[in-house]
Design a protein around this motif. Structure first.
Motif, PDB file in Angstrom:
ATOM      1  N   PRO A  11      -1.953  -3.213   2.311  1.00 47.50           N
ATOM      2  CA  PRO A  11      -1.963  -3.062   3.765  1.00 47.50           C
ATOM      3  C   PRO A  11      -2.938  -4.018   4.456  1.00 47.50           C
ATOM      4  O   PRO A  11      -2.658  -4.523   5.533  1.00 47.50           O
ATOM      5  CB  PRO A  11      -2.389  -1.612   3.992  1.00 47.50           C
ATOM      6  CG  PRO A  11      -2.065  -0.914   2.719  1.00 47.50           C
ATOM      7  CD  PRO A  11      -2.213  -1.936   1.633  1.00 47.50           C
ATOM      8  N   ARG A 153      -2.937  -0.268   8.655  1.00 50.47           N
ATOM      9  CA  ARG A 153      -1.718   0.207   7.976  1.00 50.47           C
ATOM     10  C   ARG A 153      -0.715  -0.943   7.950  1.00 50.47           C
ATOM     11  O   ARG A 153      -0.848  -1.909   8.688  1.00 50.47           O
ATOM     12  CB  ARG A 153      -1.071   1.366   8.752  1.00 50.47           C
ATOM     13  CG  ARG A 153      -1.972   2.519   9.113  1.00 50.47           C
ATOM     14  CD  ARG A 153      -2.219   3.431   7.912  1.00 50.47           C
ATOM     15  NE  ARG A 153      -3.083   4.542   8.268  1.00 50.47           N
ATOM     16  CZ  ARG A 153      -4.409   4.510   8.212  1.00 50.47           C
ATOM     17  NH1 ARG A 153      -5.035   3.421   7.857  1.00 50.47           N
ATOM     18  NH2 ARG A 153      -5.129   5.565   8.505  1.00 50.47           N
ATOM     19  N   ASN A 157       3.997   1.483   9.718  1.00 49.15           N
ATOM     20  CA  ASN A 157       3.472   2.815   9.411  1.00 49.15           C
ATOM     21  C   ASN A 157       2.493   3.347  10.454  1.00 49.15           C
ATOM     22  O   ASN A 157       1.878   4.382  10.234  1.00 49.15           O
ATOM     23  CB  ASN A 157       2.777   2.831   8.044  1.00 49.15           C
ATOM     24  CG  ASN A 157       3.760   2.781   6.907  1.00 49.15           C
ATOM     25  OD1 ASN A 157       4.881   3.282   7.024  1.00 49.15           O
ATOM     26  ND2 ASN A 157       3.377   2.187   5.807  1.00 49.15           N
TER      27      ASN A 157
END
Length: 160
Positions: A11, A153, A157
């Motif tokens: 991420p 993220r 998401n």
């Protein structure tokens, strides 16, 4: 950015990659190529790249030493023994794959030269989101987080 054993890119590295599309469109007219390189095989990279809507060139260094040669990937032994070279110091780099940017120059005869590398917070200037956050009153607002990027993220998401 994408370990061969993982099912998706990191991420945090993906946070940087969200800035790559725009730059990769404006570099070729200046005789500059841009590629991202990860250790995961292309079979894993391609669906993740499509999921996040990225168009920049992304190659795999799977079954090669490329990431190790440029000091952004490390063996567990080197990390544990604090002999991994990351950001120009021998250290335990934490994750076995870390962020870094390298530049190369190819001369008229075809010789390729490694001309620059930076790592860790040194690559922040390449992250467009950080540049905008640095302009707002609260800045990056990371001081009370357990990790400076705990808020990051994959862009698909985030909750509204």
């Amino acid at each position: 950015m994408f370990d061969p054993d993982d099912d998706e890119g990191c991420p945090h590295c993906s946070f940087w990659a969200d800035s790559f599309n725009g730059a990769s469109l404006h570099l070729p007219p200046r005789d500059v190529s841009f590629v991202a390189i990860s250790r995961a095989p292309l079979e894993k990279i391609k669906p993740f790249k499509q999921r996040l809507g990225w168009s920049f060139k992304w190659l795999s260094s799977f079954h090669s030493d490329f990431n190790f040669d440029y000091h952004v990937s490390f063996t567990p032994e080197d990390a544990h023994n604090r002999t991994a070279l990351y950001n120009y110091v021998r250290t335990d780099p934490g994750p076995l794959d870390r962020e870094g940017i390298s530049t190369f120059y190819k001369d008229e005869s075809g010789l390729v030269f490694h001309t620059y590398s930076c790592f860790a917070r040194g690559i922040d200037m390449m992250n467009a989101t950080y540049q905008y956050l640095d302009l707002v009153p609260n800045g990056r607002d990371e001081q009370n987080l357990e990790d400076s990027q705990a808020w990051v993220r994959h862009h698909d998401n985030y909750k509204d």
